[in-house]
Write a protein that holds these residues in place. Structure first.
Motif, PDB file in Angstrom:
ATOM      1  N   UNK A  66       0.819  -1.213   0.000  1.00 21.10           N
ATOM      2  CA  UNK A  66       0.000   0.000   0.000  1.00 21.10           C
ATOM      3  C   UNK A  66       0.852   1.262   0.000  1.00 21.10           C
ATOM      4  N   UNK A  67       2.177   1.094  -0.003  1.00 19.21           N
ATOM      5  CA  UNK A  67       3.073   2.243  -0.099  1.00 19.21           C
ATOM      6  C   UNK A  67       3.666   2.742   1.200  1.00 19.21           C
ATOM      7  N   UNK A  68       3.486   2.005   2.298  1.00 18.27           N
ATOM      8  CA  UNK A  68       4.048   2.424   3.582  1.00 18.27           C
ATOM      9  C   UNK A  68       5.439   1.827   3.796  1.00 18.27           C
ATOM     10  N   UNK A  69       6.299   2.560   4.494  1.00  9.28           N
ATOM     11  CA  UNK A  69       7.644   2.100   4.819  1.00  9.28           C
ATOM     12  C   UNK A  69       7.698   1.614   6.265  1.00  9.28           C
ATOM     13  N   UNK A  70       8.582   0.645   6.583  1.00 14.05           N
ATOM     14  CA  UNK A  70       8.678   0.134   7.957  1.00 14.05           C
ATOM     15  C   UNK A  70       9.195   1.194   8.928  1.00 14.05           C
ATOM     16  N   UNK A  71       8.667   1.191  10.120  1.00 14.22           N
ATOM     17  CA  UNK A  71       9.115   2.107  11.163  1.00 14.22           C
ATOM     18  C   UNK A  71      10.490   1.669  11.681  1.00 14.22           C
ATOM     19  N   UNK A  72      11.382   2.623  11.856  1.00 16.43           N
ATOM     20  CA  UNK A  72      12.715   2.310  12.367  1.00 16.43           C
ATOM     21  C   UNK A  72      12.741   2.264  13.895  1.00 16.43           C
ATOM     22  N   UNK A  73      11.674   2.699  14.538  1.00 15.58           N
ATOM     23  CA  UNK A  73      11.632   2.669  15.993  1.00 15.58           C
ATOM     24  C   UNK A  73      11.104   1.334  16.514  1.00 15.58           C
ATOM     25  N   UNK A  74       9.948   0.897  16.001  1.00 16.27           N
ATOM     26  CA  UNK A  74       9.360  -0.350  16.525  1.00 16.27           C
ATOM     27  C   UNK A  74       9.796  -1.573  15.730  1.00 16.27           C
ATOM     28  N   UNK A  75      10.469  -1.382  14.601  1.00 17.62           N
ATOM     29  CA  UNK A  75      11.066  -2.461  13.817  1.00 17.62           C
ATOM     30  C   UNK A  75      10.082  -3.598  13.529  1.00 17.62           C
ATOM     31  N   UNK A  76       9.201  -3.436  12.560  1.00 18.98           N
ATOM     32  CA  UNK A  76       8.237  -4.484  12.223  1.00 18.98           C
ATOM     33  C   UNK A  76       8.869  -5.844  11.925  1.00 18.98           C
ATOM     34  N   UNK A  77      10.139  -5.846  11.506  1.00 19.60           N
ATOM     35  CA  UNK A  77      10.786  -7.125  11.195  1.00 19.60           C
ATOM     36  C   UNK A  77      11.019  -7.985  12.432  1.00 19.60           C
ATOM     37  N   UNK A  78      10.831  -7.406  13.611  1.00 16.91           N
ATOM     38  CA  UNK A  78      11.014  -8.171  14.849  1.00 16.91           C
ATOM     39  C   UNK A  78       9.682  -8.532  15.514  1.00 16.91           C
ATOM     40  N   UNK A  79       8.576  -8.262  14.854  1.00 17.27           N
ATOM     41  CA  UNK A  79       7.269  -8.569  15.441  1.00 17.27           C
ATOM     42  C   UNK A  79       7.132 -10.072  15.673  1.00 17.27           C
ATOM     43  N   UNK A  80       6.506 -10.462  16.754  1.00 20.27           N
ATOM     44  CA  UNK A  80       6.349 -11.894  17.051  1.00 20.27           C
ATOM     45  C   UNK A  80       5.303 -12.544  16.167  1.00 20.27           C
ATOM     46  N   UNK A  81       5.394 -13.853  16.079  1.00 21.45           N
ATOM     47  CA  UNK A  81       4.383 -14.625  15.357  1.00 21.45           C
ATOM     48  C   UNK A  81       3.226 -14.894  16.290  1.00 21.45           C
ATOM     49  N   UNK A  82       2.009 -14.660  15.814  1.00 25.54           N
ATOM     50  CA  UNK A  82       0.823 -14.854  16.646  1.00 25.54           C
ATOM     51  C   UNK A  82       0.275 -16.259  16.454  1.00 25.54           C
ATOM     52  N   UNK A  83       0.585 -17.165  17.374  1.00 30.14           N
ATOM     53  CA  UNK A  83       0.168 -18.554  17.238  1.00 30.14           C
ATOM     54  C   UNK A  83      -1.341 -18.734  17.361  1.00 30.14           C
ATOM     55  N   UNK A  84      -2.047 -17.712  17.831  1.00 25.21           N
ATOM     56  CA  UNK A  84      -3.499 -17.825  17.959  1.00 25.21           C
ATOM     57  C   UNK A  84      -4.180 -17.922  16.615  1.00 25.21           C
ATOM     58  N   UNK A  85      -3.439 -17.608  15.568  1.00 22.59           N
ATOM     59  CA  UNK A  85      -4.038 -17.617  14.236  1.00 22.59           C
ATOM     60  C   UNK A  85      -3.698 -18.873  13.451  1.00 22.59           C
ATOM     61  N   UNK A  86      -3.319 -19.934  14.134  1.00 24.89           N
ATOM     62  CA  UNK A  86      -3.132 -21.226  13.483  1.00 24.89           C
ATOM     63  C   UNK A  86      -4.466 -21.957  13.519  1.00 24.89           C
ATOM     64  N   UNK A  87      -4.666 -22.902  12.658  1.00 23.91           N
ATOM     65  CA  UNK A  87      -5.907 -23.662  12.683  1.00 23.91           C
ATOM     66  C   UNK A  87      -6.363 -23.947  11.279  1.00 23.91           C
ATOM     67  N   UNK A  88      -7.527 -23.411  10.908  1.00 26.89           N
ATOM     68  CA  UNK A  88      -8.057 -23.642   9.574  1.00 26.89           C
ATOM     69  C   UNK A  88      -7.203 -22.996   8.500  1.00 26.89           C
ATOM     70  N   UNK A  89      -6.293 -22.107   8.892  1.00 25.81           N
ATOM     71  CA  UNK A  89      -5.403 -21.451   7.925  1.00 25.81           C
ATOM     72  C   UNK A  89      -4.097 -22.222   7.781  1.00 25.81           C
ATOM     73  N   UNK A  90      -4.127 -23.523   8.066  1.00 29.06           N
ATOM     74  CA  UNK A  90      -2.897 -24.325   8.112  1.00 29.06           C
ATOM     75  C   UNK A  90      -2.122 -24.298   6.797  1.00 29.06           C
ATOM     76  N   UNK A  91      -2.806 -24.283   5.684  1.00 30.11           N
ATOM     77  CA  UNK A  91      -2.116 -24.292   4.392  1.00 30.11           C
ATOM     78  C   UNK A  91      -1.311 -23.022   4.193  1.00 30.11           C
ATOM     79  N   UNK A  92      -1.936 -21.882   4.458  1.00 31.03           N
ATOM     80  CA  UNK A  92      -1.224 -20.615   4.316  1.00 31.03           C
ATOM     81  C   UNK A  92      -0.130 -20.518   5.371  1.00 31.03           C
TER      82      UNK A  92
END
Length: 216
Positions: A66-92
């Motif tokens: 969408x044209x946004x750049x990553x924030x250098x303060x909160x560093x999106x590349x270090x965001x944790x994986x949310x295991x609550x979203x596993x389940x029916x989305x197993x293929x993805x």
């Protein structure tokens, strides 16, 4: 007006989470700030933007598309994986792990078709699933994963740029420089000049815990 992508979390819930810097939402969505062109994690320490000036995205790749750049303060590349979203989305979920952890779309000759075949489906079906849950194609997600690996290596090691490019999954230093500058709005050498001194040399990078999260 704020826009929320195809997610189970509604706009009001996301807005409350980012204003409260609620850590339980970290990795579940990303906030794009229209006035700055930057996207952030819900826990970003920067003063929150006005609600009318933000959009919410289900993945970092969607925010970048969408044209946004990553924030250098909160560093999106270090965001944790949310295991609550596993389940029916197993293929993805499996496809994401293959892309992010195994570099399934980084090696020479890699294609979305071959990745889809490993998952027992067609490329068109896999692409539709990514569009539904992440608002980004497998190729866009792979590109974001490469840039995130490179950003972590820039921050955490003193490896030369060529080595960073190769370890991150880029086919060449030129491609690395081009894509990184496109995503961050500045070259990797500038990012490195402003970082804290590396505390140790790292030869490999661990990707676990930095997989794009899936919405419910």
């Amino acid at each position: 007006m704020s826009i929320i992508m195809s997610m189970s979390l509604d706009l009001a819930e996301c807005d409350r989470a980012r204003l409260a810097r609620d850590p339980s939402y970290d990795g579940r969505f990303y906030t794009g700030v229209h006035t700055t062109g930057i996207y952030c994690r819900p826990v970003c320490p920067v003063r929150p933007a006005r609600s009318a000036n933000v959009s919410f995205f289900p993945s970092a790749a969607a925010a970048e598309a969408a044209g946004f750049r990553p924030c250098l303060r909160c560093r999106p590349e270090t965001a944790p994986f949310c295991s609550a979203w596993i389940g029916s989305k197993a293929t993805v979920e499996r496809a994401l792990r293959l892309i992010v952890e195994d570099g399934a779309l980084d090696v020479e000759g890699a294609t979305v078709e071959r990745l889809a075949a490993r998952l027992g489906m067609g490329a068109r079906q896999l692409t539709r699933l990514f569009a539904r849950y992440l608002q980004a194609s497998p190729s866009k997600v792979a590109r974001t994963a490469r840039v995130q690996r490179a950003k972590r290596l820039l921050d955490e090691t003193s490896l030369p740029m060529t080595e960073i490019a190769m370890q991150a999954g880029f086919g060449s230093l030129r491609r690395f420089n081009s894509v990184f500058a496109e995503v961050y709005g500045r070259p990797p050498t500038e990012i490195r000049r402003t970082r804290r001194p590396a505390t140790k040399e790292v030869k490999t990078i661990e990707s676990a815990g930095n997989v794009e999260s899936l919405p419910l």
